[in-house]
Design a protein around this motif. Structure first.
Motif, PDB file in Angstrom:
ATOM      1  N   ARG A  10       0.837  -1.209   0.000  1.00  0.00           N
ATOM      2  CA  ARG A  10       0.000   0.000   0.000  1.00  0.00           C
ATOM      3  C   ARG A  10       0.868   1.254   0.000  1.00  0.00           C
ATOM      4  O   ARG A  10       0.707   2.149  -0.817  1.00  0.00           O
ATOM      5  CB  ARG A  10      -0.903   0.008   1.234  1.00  0.00           C
ATOM      6  N   LEU A 115      -3.078  -8.017  -6.589  1.00  0.00           N
ATOM      7  CA  LEU A 115      -3.963  -6.888  -6.302  1.00  0.00           C
ATOM      8  C   LEU A 115      -4.640  -6.392  -7.578  1.00  0.00           C
ATOM      9  O   LEU A 115      -5.845  -6.157  -7.599  1.00  0.00           O
ATOM     10  CB  LEU A 115      -3.177  -5.746  -5.649  1.00  0.00           C
ATOM     11  N   ASP A 118      -7.253  -8.965  -8.635  1.00  0.00           N
ATOM     12  CA  ASP A 118      -8.396  -8.982  -7.715  1.00  0.00           C
ATOM     13  C   ASP A 118      -9.298  -7.764  -7.880  1.00  0.00           C
ATOM     14  O   ASP A 118     -10.496  -7.839  -7.604  1.00  0.00           O
ATOM     15  CB  ASP A 118      -7.924  -9.060  -6.259  1.00  0.00           C
ATOM     16  N   THR A 119      -8.726  -6.648  -8.296  1.00  0.00           N
ATOM     17  CA  THR A 119      -9.509  -5.423  -8.442  1.00  0.00           C
ATOM     18  C   THR A 119      -9.955  -5.171  -9.879  1.00  0.00           C
ATOM     19  O   THR A 119     -10.605  -4.162 -10.153  1.00  0.00           O
ATOM     20  CB  THR A 119      -8.704  -4.199  -7.956  1.00  0.00           C
TER      21      THR A 119
END
Length: 179
Positions: A10, A115, A118-119
């Protein structure tokens, strides 16, 4: 370990997107001692010195990078008690991008790919190219140009040539920077 990877990712994403630092050697070798304040006209700016593909260079981070650096600082018992200013003054010789347990990782690419999958963001809207951590460098450059930063200043900030920027960012139109 997975939670720590996502947590680091992040802040890694935010810092890359707000500095133009290259993923890989430039980012992975960043230590706290490479970060300090630059003062100009009564303002202070977060300055980061990196050594990578081209040469050693200093760059100025956008303000959004500071909270991510502070969050990373808070994970470590020896750094957390210090104010951010004191941490920078101490020139601590520790790597910035470490997991909470203090280990360094070479697997942020895989976590980033997961990520993106998944998005539903694995592939760009205007291209069939898969997004990578290096894509954040392109995000930084595009936003900088759209916000009116000159191409010469941007080339110095990013440690690249004007020619390279023109080659990759000539898609920016006057309409995109109208405001």
């Amino acid at each position: 370990k997975s939670k720590q990877m996502r947590e680091l990712l992040r802040d890694y994403i935010i810092i890359l997107a707000h500095t133009g630092i290259r993923h890989g050697t430039e980012a992975q070798n960043l230590k706290w001692r490479h970060i300090d304040w630059h003062y100009k006209d009564g303002e202070r700016y977060l300055r980061i010195t990196v050594k990578g593909k081209t040469a050693k260079r200093s760059l100025i981070a956008r303000a959004n990078a500071e909270p991510s650096l502070q969050r990373i600082q808070s994970w470590f018992s020896d750094l957390a008690p210090l104010s951010f200013d004191d941490l920078l003054k101490k020139r601590v010789d520790q790597y910035v991008f470490r997991l909470r347990d203090g280990t360094r990782t070479e697997h942020l690419n895989q976590t980033f790919r997961q990520l993106m999958r998944d998005t539903g963001l694995a592939v760009g809207a205007t291209s069939e190219k898969e997004r990578t951590l290096y894509s954040l460098r392109h995000t930084y450059a595009t936003l900088a140009l759209m916000n009116g930063i000159g191409i010469h200043e941007l080339a110095r900030q990013m440690g690249t040539s004007v020619k390279m920027l023109e080659q990759h960012y000539s898609k920016i139109t006057p309409e995109m920077v109208a405001e």
